[in-house]
Design an enzyme around this catalytic site. Structure first.
Site, PDB file in Angstrom:
ATOM      1  N   ASP A  98       0.786  -1.239   0.000  1.00 50.66           N
ATOM      2  CA  ASP A  98       0.000   0.000   0.000  1.00 50.66           C
ATOM      3  C   ASP A  98       0.810   1.278   0.000  1.00 50.66           C
ATOM      4  OD1 ASP A  98       1.146  -0.002   2.488  1.00 50.66           O
ATOM      5  OD2 ASP A  98      -0.628  -0.773   3.500  1.00 50.66           O
ATOM      6  N   GLU A 120      -0.423  -9.097  -0.778  1.00 46.29           N
ATOM      7  CA  GLU A 120      -1.041  -8.461   0.404  1.00 46.29           C
ATOM      8  C   GLU A 120      -2.210  -7.560  -0.027  1.00 46.29           C
ATOM      9  OE1 GLU A 120       0.566  -5.426   3.392  1.00 46.29           O
ATOM     10  OE2 GLU A 120       1.236  -7.273   4.345  1.00 46.29           O
ATOM     11  N   GLU A 134      -2.167   5.097   3.014  1.00 47.14           N
ATOM     12  CA  GLU A 134      -2.101   3.690   2.601  1.00 47.14           C
ATOM     13  C   GLU A 134      -3.470   3.102   2.250  1.00 47.14           C
ATOM     14  OE1 GLU A 134      -0.512   4.985   5.181  1.00 47.14           O
ATOM     15  OE2 GLU A 134       1.626   4.588   4.865  1.00 47.14           O
ATOM     16  N   HIS A 211       6.340   5.182  13.142  1.00 43.97           N
ATOM     17  CA  HIS A 211       6.687   6.052  12.009  1.00 43.97           C
ATOM     18  C   HIS A 211       5.479   6.593  11.249  1.00 43.97           C
ATOM     19  CE1 HIS A 211       5.583   3.234   8.789  1.00 43.97           C
ATOM     20  NE2 HIS A 211       5.997   2.291   9.592  1.00 43.97           N
ATOM     21  N   ARG A 213       2.512   8.316   9.317  1.00 44.37           N
ATOM     22  CA  ARG A 213       2.239   9.738   9.010  1.00 44.37           C
ATOM     23  C   ARG A 213       1.137  10.320   9.882  1.00 44.37           C
ATOM     24  NH1 ARG A 213       4.781   9.464   4.174  1.00 44.37           N
ATOM     25  NH2 ARG A 213       5.286  11.454   3.206  1.00 44.37           N
ATOM     26  N   HIS A 244      13.450   4.909  12.759  1.00 40.24           N
ATOM     27  CA  HIS A 244      13.182   5.012  11.317  1.00 40.24           C
ATOM     28  C   HIS A 244      14.026   6.162  10.772  1.00 40.24           C
ATOM     29  CE1 HIS A 244      10.834   5.711   7.634  1.00 40.24           C
ATOM     30  NE2 HIS A 244      10.229   4.544   7.840  1.00 40.24           N
TER      31      HIS A 244
HETATM   32  C1  UD1 Z   1       6.771   4.779   3.800  1.00 37.92           C
HETATM   33  C2  UD1 Z   1       5.363   4.374   3.338  1.00 37.92           C
HETATM   34  C3  UD1 Z   1       4.617   3.661   4.454  1.00 37.92           C
HETATM   35  C4  UD1 Z   1       5.433   2.504   5.009  1.00 37.92           C
HETATM   36  C5  UD1 Z   1       6.814   3.014   5.431  1.00 37.92           C
HETATM   37  C6  UD1 Z   1       7.669   1.875   5.901  1.00 37.92           C
HETATM   38  C7  UD1 Z   1       4.147   5.776   1.710  1.00 37.92           C
HETATM   39  C8  UD1 Z   1       3.223   6.912   1.534  1.00 37.92           C
HETATM   40  N1  UD1 Z   1       4.597   5.557   2.971  1.00 37.92           N
HETATM   41  O1  UD1 Z   1       6.626   5.769   4.814  1.00 37.92           O
HETATM   42  O2  UD1 Z   1       3.400   3.151   3.940  1.00 37.92           O
HETATM   43  O3  UD1 Z   1       4.765   1.956   6.112  1.00 37.92           O
HETATM   44  O4  UD1 Z   1       7.450   3.643   4.307  1.00 37.92           O
HETATM   45  O5  UD1 Z   1       8.792   2.330   6.591  1.00 37.92           O
HETATM   46  O6  UD1 Z   1       4.475   5.107   0.779  1.00 37.92           O
HETATM   47  N2  UD1 Z   1      14.442   8.164   4.599  1.00 37.92           N
HETATM   48  C9  UD1 Z   1      15.821   8.082   4.486  1.00 37.92           C
HETATM   49  N3  UD1 Z   1      16.376   6.867   4.152  1.00 37.92           N
HETATM   50  C10 UD1 Z   1      15.631   5.749   3.933  1.00 37.92           C
HETATM   51  C11 UD1 Z   1      14.231   5.843   4.067  1.00 37.92           C
HETATM   52  C12 UD1 Z   1      13.658   7.067   4.379  1.00 37.92           C
HETATM   53  O7  UD1 Z   1      16.525   9.060   4.671  1.00 37.92           O
HETATM   54  O8  UD1 Z   1      16.192   4.692   3.647  1.00 37.92           O
HETATM   55  C13 UD1 Z   1      13.839   9.472   4.942  1.00 37.92           C
HETATM   56  C14 UD1 Z   1      13.836  10.459   3.759  1.00 37.92           C
HETATM   57  O9  UD1 Z   1      14.028  11.762   4.251  1.00 37.92           O
HETATM   58  C15 UD1 Z   1      12.412  10.311   3.224  1.00 37.92           C
HETATM   59  C16 UD1 Z   1      11.644  10.131   4.516  1.00 37.92           C
HETATM   60  O10 UD1 Z   1      12.463   9.280   5.317  1.00 37.92           O
HETATM   61  O11 UD1 Z   1      11.998  11.439   2.460  1.00 37.92           O
HETATM   62  C17 UD1 Z   1      10.257   9.554   4.399  1.00 37.92           C
HETATM   63  O12 UD1 Z   1      10.207   8.413   3.579  1.00 37.92           O
HETATM   64  P1  UD1 Z   1       8.812   8.013   2.866  1.00 37.92           P
HETATM   65  O13 UD1 Z   1       9.022   6.761   2.098  1.00 37.92           O
HETATM   66  O14 UD1 Z   1       8.264   9.173   2.128  1.00 37.92           O
HETATM   67  O15 UD1 Z   1       7.815   7.793   4.079  1.00 37.92           O
HETATM   68  P2  UD1 Z   1       7.808   6.747   5.239  1.00 37.92           P
HETATM   69  O16 UD1 Z   1       7.307   7.456   6.441  1.00 37.92           O
HETATM   70  O17 UD1 Z   1       9.099   6.049   5.286  1.00 37.92           O
HETATM   71  N1  UDP Z   2      12.256  -3.860  10.693  1.00 37.27           N
HETATM   72  C1  UDP Z   2      13.627  -4.056  10.509  1.00 37.27           C
HETATM   73  N2  UDP Z   2      14.494  -3.234  11.163  1.00 37.27           N
HETATM   74  C2  UDP Z   2      14.086  -2.239  11.998  1.00 37.27           C
HETATM   75  C3  UDP Z   2      12.683  -2.037  12.157  1.00 37.27           C
HETATM   76  C4  UDP Z   2      11.808  -2.856  11.493  1.00 37.27           C
HETATM   77  O1  UDP Z   2      14.042  -4.954   9.776  1.00 37.27           O
HETATM   78  O2  UDP Z   2      14.930  -1.540  12.562  1.00 37.27           O
HETATM   79  C5  UDP Z   2      11.316  -4.716   9.953  1.00 37.27           C
HETATM   80  C6  UDP Z   2      10.201  -5.353  10.749  1.00 37.27           C
HETATM   81  O3  UDP Z   2      10.585  -6.624  11.221  1.00 37.27           O
HETATM   82  C7  UDP Z   2       9.061  -5.444   9.736  1.00 37.27           C
HETATM   83  C8  UDP Z   2       9.303  -4.246   8.855  1.00 37.27           C
HETATM   84  O4  UDP Z   2      10.656  -3.861   9.026  1.00 37.27           O
HETATM   85  O5  UDP Z   2       9.158  -6.602   8.930  1.00 37.27           O
HETATM   86  C9  UDP Z   2       8.381  -3.113   9.231  1.00 37.27           C
HETATM   87  O6  UDP Z   2       8.741  -1.973   8.540  1.00 37.27           O
HETATM   88  P1  UDP Z   2       8.115  -0.556   8.857  1.00 37.27           P
HETATM   89  O7  UDP Z   2       7.769  -0.460  10.313  1.00 37.27           O
HETATM   90  O8  UDP Z   2       9.086   0.431   8.304  1.00 37.27           O
HETATM   91  O9  UDP Z   2       6.826  -0.516   7.932  1.00 37.27           O
HETATM   92  P2  UDP Z   2       5.313  -1.037   8.068  1.00 37.27           P
HETATM   93  O10 UDP Z   2       5.310  -2.476   8.455  1.00 37.27           O
HETATM   94  O11 UDP Z   2       4.639  -0.176   9.084  1.00 37.27           O
HETATM   95  O12 UDP Z   2       4.733  -0.776   6.717  1.00 37.27           O
END
Ligand code: UD1
Ligand code: UDP
Length: 376
Positions: A98, A120, A134, A211, A213, A244
Protein backbone atom coordinates in the site's frame (compact mmCIF):
# COMPACT_ATOMS: atom_id res chain seq x y z
CA UNK A 1 8.11 -22.79 -23.30
CA UNK A 2 9.15 -19.17 -22.82
CA UNK A 3 9.64 -18.15 -19.18
CA UNK A 4 7.00 -15.89 -17.66
CA UNK A 5 8.55 -12.45 -17.21
CA UNK A 6 7.74 -10.91 -13.85
CA UNK A 7 8.94 -7.55 -12.57
CA UNK A 8 8.83 -7.48 -8.76
CA UNK A 9 8.46 -3.93 -7.51
CA UNK A 10 9.88 -2.88 -4.13
CA UNK A 11 10.16 0.62 -2.75
CA UNK A 12 10.31 0.63 1.04
CA UNK A 13 11.73 -1.60 3.78
CA UNK A 14 8.54 -3.61 4.41
CA UNK A 15 7.98 -4.18 0.68
CA UNK A 16 11.51 -5.59 0.41
CA UNK A 17 11.06 -7.90 3.41
CA UNK A 18 7.63 -9.13 2.32
CA UNK A 19 8.48 -9.45 -1.38
CA UNK A 20 11.89 -11.13 -0.78
CA UNK A 21 10.50 -14.65 -0.25
CA UNK A 22 8.37 -14.26 -3.41
CA UNK A 23 11.43 -13.15 -5.41
CA UNK A 24 13.41 -16.11 -4.02
CA UNK A 25 10.60 -18.54 -4.90
CA UNK A 26 10.24 -17.13 -8.44
CA UNK A 27 14.01 -17.36 -8.92
CA UNK A 28 14.04 -21.04 -7.91
CA UNK A 29 11.49 -21.89 -10.61
CA UNK A 30 12.64 -22.08 -14.23
CA UNK A 31 9.11 -21.22 -15.39
CA UNK A 32 9.82 -17.60 -14.40
CA UNK A 33 12.24 -14.86 -15.30
CA UNK A 34 12.08 -12.45 -12.38
CA UNK A 35 13.56 -8.97 -12.23
CA UNK A 36 13.82 -6.87 -9.05
CA UNK A 37 12.60 -3.38 -9.91
CA UNK A 38 13.34 -1.00 -7.01
CA UNK A 39 11.79 2.44 -6.93
CA UNK A 40 14.27 3.58 -4.30
CA UNK A 41 11.47 5.33 -2.35
CA UNK A 42 13.63 4.27 0.58
CA UNK A 43 17.36 4.44 -0.09
CA UNK A 44 19.48 2.74 2.59
CA UNK A 45 16.57 0.99 4.33
CA UNK A 46 15.57 -0.75 1.09
CA UNK A 47 19.09 -1.87 0.23
CA UNK A 48 19.59 -3.10 3.79
CA UNK A 49 16.37 -5.16 3.76
CA UNK A 50 17.06 -6.72 0.34
CA UNK A 51 20.59 -7.63 1.33
CA UNK A 52 19.31 -9.51 4.39
CA UNK A 53 17.92 -12.01 1.87
CA UNK A 54 21.00 -11.98 -0.37
CA UNK A 55 19.11 -9.85 -2.89
CA UNK A 56 19.78 -6.56 -4.64
CA UNK A 57 17.91 -4.42 -7.16
CA UNK A 58 18.37 -5.23 -10.85
CA UNK A 59 17.09 -1.73 -11.64
CA UNK A 60 16.85 1.11 -9.13
CA UNK A 61 14.91 4.27 -9.99
CA UNK A 62 16.48 6.04 -6.95
CA UNK A 63 13.50 8.37 -6.48
CA UNK A 64 14.10 9.20 -2.78
CA UNK A 65 14.48 12.83 -1.72
CA UNK A 66 14.86 14.18 1.81
CA UNK A 67 11.42 14.59 3.47
CA UNK A 68 9.81 13.81 0.15
CA UNK A 69 6.19 14.53 -0.79
CA UNK A 70 3.65 11.89 -1.69
CA UNK A 71 3.11 13.42 -5.12
CA UNK A 72 6.86 13.34 -5.83
CA UNK A 73 7.15 9.62 -5.02
CA UNK A 74 4.00 8.57 -6.87
CA UNK A 75 4.73 10.52 -10.05
CA UNK A 76 8.46 9.66 -10.17
CA UNK A 77 7.70 5.96 -9.67
CA UNK A 78 4.94 6.01 -12.30
CA UNK A 79 7.26 7.69 -14.80
CA UNK A 80 10.18 5.33 -14.07
CA UNK A 81 8.16 2.11 -14.11
CA UNK A 82 6.39 3.23 -17.30
CA UNK A 83 9.74 3.78 -19.05
CA UNK A 84 10.99 0.42 -17.82
CA UNK A 85 7.90 -1.37 -19.19
CA UNK A 86 8.29 0.52 -22.46
CA UNK A 87 11.84 -0.82 -22.83
CA UNK A 88 11.40 -4.30 -21.35
CA UNK A 89 7.94 -5.75 -21.85
CA UNK A 90 6.82 -7.92 -18.90
CA UNK A 91 4.07 -10.53 -18.57
CA UNK A 92 3.17 -9.28 -15.10
CA UNK A 93 4.10 -6.57 -12.61
CA UNK A 94 4.01 -7.74 -9.00
CA UNK A 95 3.43 -5.02 -6.44
CA UNK A 96 3.15 -5.29 -2.69
CA UNK A 97 0.90 -3.65 -0.13
CA UNK A 98 0.00 0.00 0.00
CA UNK A 99 2.88 2.43 -0.41
CA UNK A 100 3.25 5.32 -2.86
CA UNK A 101 5.53 2.98 -4.84
CA UNK A 102 2.76 0.38 -5.00
CA UNK A 103 0.25 2.82 -6.43
CA UNK A 104 2.66 4.61 -8.81
CA UNK A 105 3.94 1.30 -10.21
CA UNK A 106 0.45 -0.18 -10.54
CA UNK A 107 -0.79 2.86 -12.46
CA UNK A 108 2.16 2.62 -14.86
CA UNK A 109 1.43 -1.08 -15.47
CA UNK A 110 -2.25 -0.33 -16.02
CA UNK A 111 -1.43 2.35 -18.62
CA UNK A 112 0.93 -0.11 -20.37
CA UNK A 113 -1.65 -2.94 -20.35
CA UNK A 114 0.59 -5.09 -18.17
CA UNK A 115 -1.39 -7.34 -15.77
CA UNK A 116 -0.86 -6.54 -12.10
CA UNK A 117 -0.44 -9.10 -9.32
CA UNK A 118 -1.04 -7.58 -5.90
CA UNK A 119 0.66 -9.25 -2.93
CA UNK A 120 -1.04 -8.46 0.40
CA UNK A 121 -4.22 -7.38 -1.38
CA UNK A 122 -7.52 -6.67 0.34
CA UNK A 123 -6.48 -5.13 3.67
CA UNK A 124 -9.03 -2.48 4.63
CA UNK A 125 -9.52 -0.10 7.53
CA UNK A 126 -12.53 1.38 5.66
CA UNK A 127 -11.26 4.83 6.61
CA UNK A 128 -9.35 6.83 3.99
CA UNK A 129 -7.83 9.03 6.72
CA UNK A 130 -6.16 6.15 8.56
CA UNK A 131 -3.74 4.75 7.73
CA UNK A 132 -3.00 7.72 5.47
CA UNK A 133 -2.40 7.49 2.57
CA UNK A 134 -2.10 3.69 2.60
CA UNK A 135 -5.83 2.92 2.69
CA UNK A 136 -6.38 4.88 -0.53
CA UNK A 137 -3.29 3.29 -2.13
CA UNK A 138 -4.65 -0.21 -1.51
CA UNK A 139 -8.18 0.51 -2.67
CA UNK A 140 -6.96 2.22 -5.86
CA UNK A 141 -4.42 -0.52 -6.61
CA UNK A 142 -7.01 -3.26 -6.18
CA UNK A 143 -9.29 -1.47 -8.65
CA UNK A 144 -6.75 -2.19 -11.43
CA UNK A 145 -5.32 -5.52 -10.21
CA UNK A 146 -5.68 -8.79 -12.17
CA UNK A 147 -4.46 -11.31 -9.58
CA UNK A 148 -5.19 -10.72 -5.89
CA UNK A 149 -3.06 -12.44 -3.26
CA UNK A 150 -4.95 -11.94 -0.03
CA UNK A 151 -3.08 -12.76 3.18
CA UNK A 152 -6.21 -13.80 5.09
CA UNK A 153 -9.78 -14.91 4.48
CA UNK A 154 -11.00 -11.54 5.81
CA UNK A 155 -8.91 -9.68 3.22
CA UNK A 156 -10.27 -11.95 0.46
CA UNK A 157 -13.80 -11.25 1.68
CA UNK A 158 -13.17 -7.50 1.41
CA UNK A 159 -12.08 -8.00 -2.19
CA UNK A 160 -15.03 -10.23 -3.09
CA UNK A 161 -17.39 -7.56 -1.80
CA UNK A 162 -15.68 -4.82 -3.81
CA UNK A 163 -14.92 -6.61 -7.06
CA UNK A 164 -17.88 -9.01 -7.13
CA UNK A 165 -15.63 -11.76 -8.48
CA UNK A 166 -14.05 -14.87 -6.99
CA UNK A 167 -11.93 -16.19 -9.79
CA UNK A 168 -8.65 -14.40 -9.25
CA UNK A 169 -8.77 -13.85 -5.50
CA UNK A 170 -6.53 -16.26 -3.59
CA UNK A 171 -5.91 -16.63 0.13
CA UNK A 172 -2.18 -17.28 0.43
CA UNK A 173 -1.14 -16.25 3.95
CA UNK A 174 1.14 -13.26 4.48
CA UNK A 175 4.60 -13.52 2.94
CA UNK A 176 6.06 -11.80 6.02
CA UNK A 177 5.71 -15.12 7.84
CA UNK A 178 7.74 -16.76 5.05
CA UNK A 179 10.36 -14.03 5.51
CA UNK A 180 10.41 -14.47 9.28
CA UNK A 181 10.80 -18.27 9.09
CA UNK A 182 13.51 -17.84 6.46
CA UNK A 183 15.55 -15.48 8.62
CA UNK A 184 15.03 -17.61 11.75
CA UNK A 185 16.38 -20.63 9.86
CA UNK A 186 19.42 -18.61 8.72
CA UNK A 187 20.19 -17.24 12.17
CA UNK A 188 19.47 -20.21 14.44
CA UNK A 189 22.39 -20.75 16.79
CA UNK A 190 23.83 -17.26 16.24
CA UNK A 191 24.75 -15.63 19.52
CA UNK A 192 23.75 -12.21 20.85
CA UNK A 193 24.00 -9.49 18.18
CA UNK A 194 26.41 -6.59 18.93
CA UNK A 195 23.73 -3.93 19.08
CA UNK A 196 22.30 -5.57 22.20
CA UNK A 197 25.56 -4.97 24.08
CA UNK A 198 24.24 -1.63 25.43
CA UNK A 199 21.67 -3.67 27.34
CA UNK A 200 22.44 -5.38 30.68
CA UNK A 201 22.23 -9.11 29.81
CA UNK A 202 19.19 -10.02 31.88
CA UNK A 203 17.35 -6.67 31.91
CA UNK A 204 13.64 -6.86 31.08
CA UNK A 205 13.24 -5.05 27.77
CA UNK A 206 10.53 -3.65 25.52
CA UNK A 207 10.88 -2.91 21.81
CA UNK A 208 9.35 0.29 20.43
CA UNK A 209 8.96 1.44 16.79
CA UNK A 210 6.78 4.14 15.27
CA UNK A 211 6.69 6.05 12.01
CA UNK A 212 3.12 6.45 10.68
CA UNK A 213 2.24 9.74 9.01
CA UNK A 214 -1.06 10.09 10.88
CA UNK A 215 0.91 9.96 14.18
CA UNK A 216 3.39 12.75 13.34
CA UNK A 217 3.35 15.52 15.97
CA UNK A 218 1.19 15.23 19.09
CA UNK A 219 0.17 11.54 18.78
CA UNK A 220 3.83 10.49 18.59
CA UNK A 221 4.68 12.72 21.56
CA UNK A 222 1.84 11.12 23.52
CA UNK A 223 3.18 7.65 22.76
CA UNK A 224 6.64 8.70 24.00
CA UNK A 225 5.16 10.18 27.18
CA UNK A 226 3.52 6.81 27.91
CA UNK A 227 6.88 5.06 27.48
CA UNK A 228 8.52 7.54 29.90
CA UNK A 229 5.84 6.88 32.50
CA UNK A 230 6.20 3.10 32.18
CA UNK A 231 10.00 3.43 32.58
CA UNK A 232 9.46 5.61 35.68
CA UNK A 233 7.17 2.98 37.18
CA UNK A 234 9.67 0.16 36.47
CA UNK A 235 13.30 1.16 37.23
CA UNK A 236 14.55 -2.28 36.12
CA UNK A 237 13.08 -1.86 32.61
CA UNK A 238 14.83 -0.92 29.33
CA UNK A 239 13.37 0.11 25.96
CA UNK A 240 15.05 -0.61 22.63
CA UNK A 241 14.08 1.74 19.84
CA UNK A 242 15.57 1.38 16.36
CA UNK A 243 14.81 4.74 14.75
CA UNK A 244 13.18 5.01 11.32
CA UNK A 245 15.27 7.14 8.92
CA UNK A 246 12.52 9.72 8.52
CA UNK A 247 13.90 12.89 10.20
CA UNK A 248 10.41 14.03 11.25
CA UNK A 249 9.92 10.85 13.24
CA UNK A 250 13.42 10.43 14.66
CA UNK A 251 13.66 14.06 15.82
CA UNK A 252 10.41 13.75 17.80
CA UNK A 253 11.35 10.44 19.43
CA UNK A 254 14.85 11.66 20.32
CA UNK A 255 13.50 14.91 21.75
CA UNK A 256 10.95 13.08 23.89
CA UNK A 257 12.99 10.09 25.07
CA UNK A 258 16.62 11.14 24.52
CA UNK A 259 17.15 12.15 28.16
CA UNK A 260 16.41 8.68 29.50
CA UNK A 261 19.46 6.41 29.73
CA UNK A 262 17.25 3.31 29.79
CA UNK A 263 16.10 4.05 26.25
CA UNK A 264 18.55 2.45 23.82
CA UNK A 265 18.45 4.05 20.38
CA UNK A 266 19.84 2.51 17.24
CA UNK A 267 19.84 3.08 13.50
CA UNK A 268 17.44 0.87 11.52
CA UNK A 269 18.42 -2.69 12.29
CA UNK A 270 19.07 -5.39 9.73
CA UNK A 271 16.12 -7.75 9.58
CA UNK A 272 18.07 -10.49 11.36
CA UNK A 273 18.98 -8.11 14.22
CA UNK A 274 15.43 -6.78 14.43
CA UNK A 275 14.06 -10.31 14.73
CA UNK A 276 16.63 -10.94 17.49
CA UNK A 277 15.45 -7.73 19.19
CA UNK A 278 11.81 -8.89 19.03
CA UNK A 279 12.81 -12.22 20.52
CA UNK A 280 14.82 -10.49 23.27
CA UNK A 281 11.86 -8.29 24.29
CA UNK A 282 9.04 -9.02 26.71
CA UNK A 283 6.56 -7.30 24.43
CA UNK A 284 6.44 -4.83 21.56
CA UNK A 285 4.93 -1.38 21.11
CA UNK A 286 4.56 -0.53 17.44
CA UNK A 287 2.47 1.14 14.77
CA UNK A 288 4.02 -1.05 12.07
CA UNK A 289 1.91 -3.45 10.04
CA UNK A 290 4.67 -6.00 9.60
CA UNK A 291 5.66 -5.99 13.27
CA UNK A 292 2.07 -6.87 14.28
CA UNK A 293 2.15 -9.88 11.98
CA UNK A 294 5.60 -11.03 13.07
CA UNK A 295 4.77 -10.58 16.76
CA UNK A 296 1.84 -12.98 16.43
CA UNK A 297 4.08 -15.67 14.89
CA UNK A 298 6.74 -15.13 17.58
CA UNK A 299 4.04 -15.22 20.28
CA UNK A 300 5.08 -11.80 21.59
CA UNK A 301 2.30 -9.50 22.80
CA UNK A 302 2.12 -6.33 20.70
CA UNK A 303 0.49 -3.05 21.68
CA UNK A 304 -0.71 -1.56 18.39
CA UNK A 305 -0.13 2.21 18.41
CA UNK A 306 -2.96 3.04 16.01
CA UNK A 307 -6.53 4.24 16.32
CA UNK A 308 -7.90 1.93 13.60
CA UNK A 309 -6.53 -1.30 12.17
CA UNK A 310 -6.70 -2.86 8.73
CA UNK A 311 -5.45 -6.06 10.34
CA UNK A 312 -8.46 -6.92 12.53
CA UNK A 313 -7.25 -10.52 12.76
CA UNK A 314 -4.50 -9.54 15.25
CA UNK A 315 -7.17 -8.15 17.54
CA UNK A 316 -9.79 -10.87 17.05
CA UNK A 317 -7.17 -13.61 17.61
CA UNK A 318 -5.90 -11.73 20.66
CA UNK A 319 -2.26 -11.58 19.48
CA UNK A 320 -2.31 -7.76 19.61
CA UNK A 321 -4.13 -5.04 21.53
CA UNK A 322 -5.21 -1.86 19.75
CA UNK A 323 -4.14 0.92 22.14
CA UNK A 324 -4.13 3.97 19.85
CA UNK A 325 -1.97 6.95 20.73
CA UNK A 326 -3.54 7.96 24.04
CA UNK A 327 -0.88 8.21 26.79
CA UNK A 328 -3.00 6.75 29.60
CA UNK A 329 -4.26 3.81 27.56
CA UNK A 330 -0.74 2.84 26.42
CA UNK A 331 0.58 3.21 29.98
CA UNK A 332 -2.28 1.14 31.44
CA UNK A 333 -1.90 -1.73 28.93
CA UNK A 334 1.89 -1.75 29.31
CA UNK A 335 1.63 -1.94 33.09
CA UNK A 336 -0.95 -4.71 32.82
CA UNK A 337 1.46 -6.76 30.70
CA UNK A 338 4.34 -6.08 33.12
CA UNK A 339 2.44 -6.68 36.33
CA UNK A 340 -0.24 -9.30 35.56
CA UNK A 341 1.55 -12.56 34.78
CA UNK A 342 -1.64 -14.42 33.93
CA UNK A 343 -2.58 -11.77 31.38
CA UNK A 344 0.93 -11.74 29.90
CA UNK A 345 1.07 -15.56 29.70
CA UNK A 346 -2.28 -15.71 27.91
CA UNK A 347 -0.64 -14.30 24.73
CA UNK A 348 1.61 -17.35 24.37
CA UNK A 349 -1.49 -19.52 23.89
CA UNK A 350 -2.78 -17.51 20.89
CA UNK A 351 -2.19 -18.67 17.33
CA UNK A 352 -1.11 -16.44 14.47
CA UNK A 353 -3.81 -15.68 11.89
CA UNK A 354 -1.27 -14.45 9.32
CA UNK A 355 -0.02 -17.60 7.63
CA UNK A 356 2.10 -20.73 7.72
CA UNK A 357 5.24 -19.64 5.85
CA UNK A 358 4.14 -21.08 2.48
CA UNK A 359 2.54 -17.95 0.99
CA UNK A 360 5.24 -17.35 -1.64
CA UNK A 361 5.01 -20.87 -3.04
CA UNK A 362 1.24 -20.47 -3.34
CA UNK A 363 1.65 -17.13 -5.12
CA UNK A 364 4.03 -18.69 -7.67
CA UNK A 365 1.61 -21.58 -8.28
CA UNK A 366 -1.32 -19.19 -8.85
CA UNK A 367 0.69 -17.06 -11.29
CA UNK A 368 1.69 -20.17 -13.22
CA UNK A 369 -1.91 -21.39 -13.40
CA UNK A 370 -3.07 -17.93 -14.56
CA UNK A 371 -0.64 -17.97 -17.50
CA UNK A 372 -1.33 -21.64 -18.27
CA UNK A 373 -5.01 -20.68 -18.61
CA UNK A 374 -4.07 -17.89 -20.97
CA UNK A 375 -1.97 -20.40 -22.99
CA UNK A 376 1.02 -18.12 -22.85
C1 UD1 B 1 6.77 4.78 3.80
C2 UD1 B 1 5.36 4.37 3.34
C3 UD1 B 1 4.62 3.66 4.45
C4 UD1 B 1 5.43 2.50 5.01
C5 UD1 B 1 6.81 3.01 5.43
C6 UD1 B 1 7.67 1.87 5.90
C7 UD1 B 1 4.15 5.78 1.71
C8 UD1 B 1 3.22 6.91 1.53
N1 UD1 B 1 4.60 5.56 2.97
O1 UD1 B 1 6.63 5.77 4.81
O2 UD1 B 1 3.40 3.15 3.94
O3 UD1 B 1 4.76 1.96 6.11
O4 UD1 B 1 7.45 3.64 4.31
O5 UD1 B 1 8.79 2.33 6.59
O6 UD1 B 1 4.48 5.11 0.78
N2 UD1 B 1 14.44 8.16 4.60
C9 UD1 B 1 15.82 8.08 4.49
N3 UD1 B 1 16.38 6.87 4.15
C10 UD1 B 1 15.63 5.75 3.93
C11 UD1 B 1 14.23 5.84 4.07
C12 UD1 B 1 13.66 7.07 4.38
O7 UD1 B 1 16.53 9.06 4.67
O8 UD1 B 1 16.19 4.69 3.65
C13 UD1 B 1 13.84 9.47 4.94
C14 UD1 B 1 13.84 10.46 3.76
O9 UD1 B 1 14.03 11.76 4.25
C15 UD1 B 1 12.41 10.31 3.22
C16 UD1 B 1 11.64 10.13 4.52
O10 UD1 B 1 12.46 9.28 5.32
O11 UD1 B 1 12.00 11.44 2.46
C17 UD1 B 1 10.26 9.55 4.40
O12 UD1 B 1 10.21 8.41 3.58
P1 UD1 B 1 8.81 8.01 2.87
O13 UD1 B 1 9.02 6.76 2.10
O14 UD1 B 1 8.26 9.17 2.13
O15 UD1 B 1 7.81 7.79 4.08
P2 UD1 B 1 7.81 6.75 5.24
O16 UD1 B 1 7.31 7.46 6.44
O17 UD1 B 1 9.10 6.05 5.29
N1 UDP C 1 12.26 -3.86 10.69
C1 UDP C 1 13.63 -4.06 10.51
N2 UDP C 1 14.49 -3.23 11.16
C2 UDP C 1 14.09 -2.24 12.00
C3 UDP C 1 12.68 -2.04 12.16
C4 UDP C 1 11.81 -2.86 11.49
O1 UDP C 1 14.04 -4.95 9.78
O2 UDP C 1 14.93 -1.54 12.56
C5 UDP C 1 11.32 -4.72 9.95
C6 UDP C 1 10.20 -5.35 10.75
O3 UDP C 1 10.59 -6.62 11.22
C7 UDP C 1 9.06 -5.44 9.74
C8 UDP C 1 9.30 -4.25 8.86
O4 UDP C 1 10.66 -3.86 9.03
O5 UDP C 1 9.16 -6.60 8.93
C9 UDP C 1 8.38 -3.11 9.23
O6 UDP C 1 8.74 -1.97 8.54
P1 UDP C 1 8.12 -0.56 8.86
O7 UDP C 1 7.77 -0.46 10.31
O8 UDP C 1 9.09 0.43 8.30
O9 UDP C 1 6.83 -0.52 7.93
P2 UDP C 1 5.31 -1.04 8.07
O10 UDP C 1 5.31 -2.48 8.45
O11 UDP C 1 4.64 -0.18 9.08
O12 UDP C 1 4.73 -0.78 6.72
Amino acid sequence: MKPIKIACVVGTRPEAIKMAPVILALSRDAAFEAVVLASGQHADMLTQALSDFGLSADINLNVMKDTQTLEHITSAVMEGVGSFLGEREQDMLLVHGDTATTLGAALAAFYRHTPIGHVEAGLRSHNLASPFPEEANRVLTDKITSLFFAPTEQAAQNLRTETRENKNIFVTGNTVIDALFWILAQTSGISRPDFLSALPPSAPTLLFTAHRRESWGEPLKNICKAISRVLDAHPELYVLTPLHKNPIVRDTIKAELGGNDRVIFSEPLSYRDFVAAMNRSLFLLSDSGGVQEEASALKKPVLILREISERPEAISHGTGVLVGTDTSRIEKESLALLENKKYFDSFAKKTSPFGDGQASERICAHIKAYFADKNL
